[in-house]
Design a protein around this motif. Structure first.
Motif, short mmCIF file in Angstrom:
data_model
loop_
_atom_site.label_atom_id
_atom_site.label_comp_id
_atom_site.label_asym_id
_atom_site.label_seq_id
_atom_site.Cartn_x
_atom_site.Cartn_y
_atom_site.Cartn_z
N ARG A 103 0.82 -1.22 0.00
CA ARG A 103 0.00 0.00 0.00
C ARG A 103 0.85 1.26 0.00
O ARG A 103 0.47 2.28 -0.56
CB ARG A 103 -0.93 -0.02 1.23
N CYS A 104 2.01 1.18 0.63
CA CYS A 104 2.88 2.37 0.64
C CYS A 104 3.42 2.65 -0.75
O CYS A 104 3.53 3.82 -1.18
CB CYS A 104 4.01 2.15 1.63
N LEU A 105 3.73 1.59 -1.48
CA LEU A 105 4.21 1.79 -2.86
C LEU A 105 3.11 2.35 -3.73
O LEU A 105 3.34 3.20 -4.60
CB LEU A 105 4.73 0.46 -3.43
N LYS A 106 1.84 1.83 -3.47
CA LYS A 106 0.73 2.37 -4.26
C LYS A 106 0.50 3.85 -3.98
O LYS A 106 0.24 4.65 -4.89
CB LYS A 106 -0.54 1.56 -3.97
N GLN A 107 0.58 4.21 -2.72
CA GLN A 107 0.41 5.64 -2.37
C GLN A 107 1.47 6.51 -3.03
O GLN A 107 1.18 7.58 -3.59
CB GLN A 107 0.44 5.81 -0.85
N GLN A 108 2.67 6.03 -3.00
CA GLN A 108 3.76 6.81 -3.62
C GLN A 108 3.60 6.86 -5.15
O GLN A 108 3.83 7.89 -5.78
CB GLN A 108 5.12 6.20 -3.27
N ALA A 109 3.14 5.71 -5.70
CA ALA A 109 2.93 5.68 -7.14
C ALA A 109 1.80 6.61 -7.53
O ALA A 109 1.84 7.32 -8.54
CB ALA A 109 2.65 4.27 -7.62
N GLY A 110 0.69 6.63 -6.67
CA GLY A 110 -0.43 7.53 -6.96
C GLY A 110 -0.04 8.99 -6.83
O GLY A 110 -0.45 9.85 -7.59
N THR A 111 0.79 9.26 -5.88
CA THR A 111 1.25 10.65 -5.71
C THR A 111 2.13 11.10 -6.88
O THR A 111 2.03 12.19 -7.38
CB THR A 111 2.02 10.76 -4.39
N GLU A 112 2.98 10.19 -7.33
CA GLU A 112 3.89 10.56 -8.43
C GLU A 112 3.21 10.49 -9.77
O GLU A 112 3.49 11.26 -10.67
CB GLU A 112 5.12 9.63 -8.43
N GLY A 113 2.28 9.43 -9.94
CA GLY A 113 1.67 9.24 -11.27
C GLY A 113 0.40 10.00 -11.45
O GLY A 113 -0.11 10.10 -12.55
#
Length: 995
Positions: free
Chosen positions: A904-914
């Motif tokens: 979930r942390c990677l998804k949050q970071q991916a959503g923030t960046e993407g």
């Protein structure tokens, strides 16, 4: 003066006239009265007939005017056909008739009688002794032998009635009556008796008063007439001929004969006199006055004379064998009718013939008066003056001859007269003539030259000054007069002429070239207008600078800085000085004379005296004492000339030149080109002054020159500074220019070329930090000669080697090669340098070896790690998520870099960046957030190296710079080899590297 003493001439041509009468009815001896008018001659006879004679002396017609009575008087109205006749027979009162000759009565064939009256004499039967009438017949005056005078008034022409009045009664018979009409239209009647001359006013204010006596002397019958041209009454007596006007008696001249008759013709007076032989006869006075017997008259001779009272000459005189019956004028001539019936015609000779008669007798003054009286033009009169002058010259009367030549000056060739008076003894006459030539504006330049030479020969300064100061228009050639005055040494007079006629440049020429009054000339120039002052100043700038350097420089400065304004002089009114003797009085007198001579007080105590006063020249006061300078005169608006135009004037006057240029620069009123000229010239003059001085004075001028070129934005071109500095051996100037131009190496080279070791050391210390390459050059210079090395000293050589070593300016091999080029430097001098260099090289080699071992070890370690990652399983022992810091919980994503994250942390970071959510599967292929920054930097470096691998220009540029710049961030390289190694080590030489 008696007529016998007057000069007698024959100005008249005498011709006898023969009267032709086809009817042969006219007997000349029977003619009792004569009158002329309207181009015809009228003869009245004793039997009452009137004969009309034409210009051809033929009787045109005749008619009976009176039945049997004798016609004693006639008057024809000029310009008309009217004729007045008077007849008398002593048995009745005289009968007067007026005839219209153009109106013929058909029945009788006679002219029409317009009017007829009887003249009243108080019923006294006495003959008419005098008669006169006005031109329009409005008034008649009749004098009788009993002393009565009757005036008839009225319209006789239209027969409208007349009135008669006896205006005078006396005891003496009336011998003459004449009317005089003045400008006020008053009519005066002059009455002559045998013992008195009377006048009475018959028209106008005061008319009909009693007659007033004009003169207690009368005249004989026929001895009174009137000059119609002047209105003068002419009365002839035995002693003299008198002129009378309404104011009284006028001029008179002596008479030397017993005059019987008088007549006025032009300016002449015709006199009929009885010769002395006849005068002694027993003829009675009354018989002479009123006719006498015809038989006696035939044997009496008479003298007819024409005299000119103005010229006092007898124009004609002749003796007639018969007495004169009548004198009349017609057809421009005078006619004399004699008792024997003969008629003489007197025709005045032409003026030129009359003048020739006078010339034959050398009567030139009389000829001149005659010419003037006749109204001869000036040219012809001048010819008479010239003849008179020639006559007097031949007689040796040079003064009188010159006076005549002067009168004829307007139409005489001057050379004809001048040649006669070139003798030194007649120089005064020549001067007089030349002066008159100038007065009449007929003088040429040669005449002016001759006149001034005459003045100079006589040393007549007064006449010279009177000539040049004559009032009115200029009467001579100005240039010639000034030139002659200058040649003769009359400088003051020449200056006066030039000043009075606005020749300012000539005034300056005289003051400088002739009088040598340089200060006065400069002061005079300062009073001129802008344009003239500039012309004079530039013409004599060099001379004025030699003699009045300071004041001339001041004038140059004011003119070229736009501050010039002409000075104004005002002569102060000084109190009357006390009378003193000696030089004080002489000085005052000189000032007064000088003020009179020249309108501008530009000539001071150094005024050059005229040649006549060279020996005792007097001094005058200075201008400062004679004038007041006004400083409030308006400044003229003008554009100053370029300062370069004044440079040539200051040759050999360097100090004044410098002052002039400095003042111009301070004024700051010139353009860029003019400023460049001023700065360049001033710099040159500073160097020139420095070259003339030694020691401290030289240093002062060099300091000024250096300070001048140290300023910013100077308009001087560097090439000019370099050239002037080189020519004047001014090294500071050369150095300063090179320094401002960044030519530091050239500065050092100039010192080394001049073998100036101290200057070279000084330049090295000053510019070494900005130009490191000076140290290798200094090394080569110091070791080029033993003397230079000794002068520099071992310490300076050691300092240079140390700087080269510290900054890596030369490789050790290059230093050895430089020092080995000659035998000046020894091993002992460079031993410390070599020792230090070898030690440093050894330290660098050791450090490089250690760095190589470290790189090898690190590379082997990396290779092992890569191998293990590809062949062995990875063990992840991380317990917390770097993203949220919490304990790891499934699902977990592990990276080979040993970092583990919650999915979930990677998804949050991916959503923030993407910008939108990412699936877990997508997240598992993501890059480790912790290592992503380093990885990005490595990828960017690799991309840049790939790009540079195709940029050969960058590699070439790095090589040309001698290894000063690296290819990337890989630090500094010390030589070209290191540059190549650096580019190669960074992987830009096309070598494949691991991703």
């Amino acid at each position: 003066m008696a007529l016998l003493l007057w000069k007698a001439f024959d100005f008249f041509q005498v011709h006898p006239v023969k009267l032709e009468d086809d009817d042969r009815s006219l007997d000349i001896s029977d003619v009792s009265s004569v009158c002329a008018g309207s181009d015809s001659l009228f003869l009245g006879s004793d039997n009452g007939f009137v004969y009309i004679v034409g210009p051809s002396w033929k009787v045109i017609r005749n008619f009976r005017a009176h039945d049997t009575d004798r016609i004693t008087h006639m008057r024809q109205v000029e310009g008309t056909s009217l004729l007045l006749t008077i007849s008398e027979d002593l048995s009745s009162e005289p009968l007067l008739r007026v005839w219209a000759l153009d109106k013929i009565v058909k029945k009788t064939g006679l002219p029409t009688c317009l009017s007829e009256i009887r003249i009243n004499n108080g019923h006294k039967q006495f003959p008419i002794s005098a008669f006169t009438a006005l031109d329009d017949l409005s008034q008649l005056a009749v004098g009788f032998a009993n002393g009565s005078v009757t005036v008839v008034r009225g319209d006789l022409i239209n027969d409208l009635g007349t009135r008669q009045r006896i205006v005078h009664e006396g005891e003496e018979p009336i011998t003459g009556v004449e009317f005089v009409v003045n400008a006020g239209k008053t009519t005066t009647l002059f009455v002559a008796t045998t013992s008195k001359l009377l006048k009475l006013l018959i028209s106008g204010k005061g008319q009909w008063q009693a007659a007033r006596t004009v003169e207690d002397a009368g005249c004989a019958a026929g001895c009174m007439t009137v000059n119609k041209k002047t209105g003068d009454i002419i009365v002839v007596r035995e002693d003299a001929v008198y002129y009378y006007t309404q104011e009284g008696r006028g001029l008179c001249f002596a008479n030397d004969g017993d005059t019987r008759m008088v007549s006025a013709y032009k300016d002449y007076i015709g006199l009929v006199s009885v010769p002395s032989v006849s005068r002694n006869g027993p003829t009675k006075n009354m018989g002479r006055s009123f006719g006498g017997s015809n038989a006696e008259a035939l044997f009496n001779q008479s003298t007819f004379s024409m005299v000119d009272p103005t010229l006092q000459i007898v124009a004609h005189s002749e003796t007639l064998i018969s007495q004169v019956k009548a004198i009349f004028q017609i057809w421009g001539d005078v006619f004399v009718l004699m008792q024997d019936g003969k008629i003489n015609r007197y025709h005045e000779k032409p003026l030129q013939q009359r003048l020739e008669l006078l010339f034959q007798r050398n009567l030139y003054p009389l000829a001149i008066n005659l010419a003037q009286k006749a109204g001869m033009d000036g040219t012809q009169q001048n010819a008479i003056y010239r003849k008179y002058g020639d006559y007097l010259y031949q007689k040796g009367d040079y003064d009188s001859a010159m006076s005549q030549y002067i009168k004829a000056i307007d139409s005489t060739e001057p050379s004809q007269v001048i040649r006669k008076f070139l003798d030194t003894q007649r120089i005064h006459n020549l001067i007089e003539y030349l002066e008159e030539l100038h007065e009449h504006h007929k003088a040429t330049a040669d005449h002016t030259t001759l006149l001034l030479n005459c003045y100079a020969k006589l040393k007549d300064v007064e006449k010279l000054e009177a000539f040049i100061k004559s009032p009115g228009d200029l009467k001579f050639d100005l240039d010639t007069a000034i030139t002659m005055c200058r040649q003769g040494g009359y400088f003051e007079q020449a200056a006066y002429l030039a000043t009075m006629h606005g020749e300012s440049e000539l005034v300056t020429d005289i003051l400088i070239e002739d009088s040598k009054q340089y200060a006065d000339a400069l002061d005079y120039i300062w009073h001129l207008d802008v344009d003239t002052a500039y012309t004079c100043l530039m013409k004599y700038a060099t001379v004025l600078l030699e003699n009045c350097a300071s004041e001339t420089t001041k004038l140059f400065i004011e003119y070229y800085t736009g501050k010039y304004k002409p000075k104004v002089h005002v002569i102060p009114i000084a109190p009357e000085p006390e009378q003193k003797g000696g030089m004080v009085a002489a000085a005052g007198h000189a000032v007064q004379n000088l003020t009179t001579l020249l309108p501008l007080p530009y000539m001071n105590s150094s005024a050059v005296p005229t040649p006549g006063t060279q020996g005792n020249a007097q001094t005058t006061v200075s201008d400062a004492e004679a004038v007041i300078e006004l400083g409030n005169a308006s400044e003229p608006d003008y554009k100053p000339p370029p300062p370069r135009t004044a440079f040539s004037a200051f040759i050999d006057h360097s100090d004044n030149f410098i002052a002039f240029i400095e003042a111009c620069l301070e004024a700051d009123c010139f353009g860029e080109q003019d400023k460049a000229d001023l700065y360049t010239t001033l710099f040159e003059m500073y160097l020139h002054k420095a070259s003339e001085r030694k020691g401290v004075r030289r240093e002062e001028w060099e300091a000024k020159a250096k300070k001048l070129i140290e300023g910013q934005d100077l308009p001087i071109e560097n090439s000019n500074i370099l050239l002037l500095s080189h020519l004047s051996d001014f090294r500071d100037g050369t150095t300063l220019v090179k320094e401002q131009s960044g030519l530091l190496f050239d500065i050092f080279r100039s010192y080394t070329s001049a073998k100036d070791t101290r200057g070279a050391i000084k330049a090295l210390r000053k510019y070494g930090g900005m130009e490191p390459q000076l140290y290798p050059a200094a090394l080569a210079y110091f070791t080029s000669d033993a003397r230079i090395l000794d002068e520099a000293g071992p310490e300076e050589l050691e300092s240079v080697l140390q700087k080269i070593d510290e900054d890596g300016l030369m490789a050790p091999l290059q230093v050895i090669q430089t020092l080995g080029a000659n035998t000046v430097a020894t091993m002992g001098m460079i031993k410390p340098y070599l020792s230090e260099t070898i030690a440093r090289e050894r330290r660098e080699i050791a450090a490089n070896k250690r760095q190589c071992n470290s790189f090898r070890k690190e590379t082997a370690q990396k290779l092992d790690e890569i191998k293990e990652l590809g062949t062995k399983p990875a063990v992840f022992q991380a317990q917390r998520c770097p993203g949220c810091g919490g304990a790891l919980e499934l699902p977990v994503v592990h990276f080979l870099c040993k970092h583990s994250f919650h999915q979930r942390c990677l998804k949050q970071q991916a959503g923030t960046e993407g910008g939108d959510g990412a699936a877990a599967g997508d997240a598992t292929g993501s890059e480790c957030p912790v290592c992503s920054m380093n990885n990005s930097a490595v990828r960017a470096m690799k991309t840049r190296q790939d790009e540079w691998s195709t940029r050969h220009d960058l590699f070439k540029d790095a090589l040309e710079k001698g290894g000063k710049g690296g290819a990337g961030a890989g630090g500094q390289a010390e030589d070209r080899f290191k540059t190549v190694a650096g580019w190669f080590g960074q992987g830009v030489m096309g070598v494949s590297t691991l991703e």
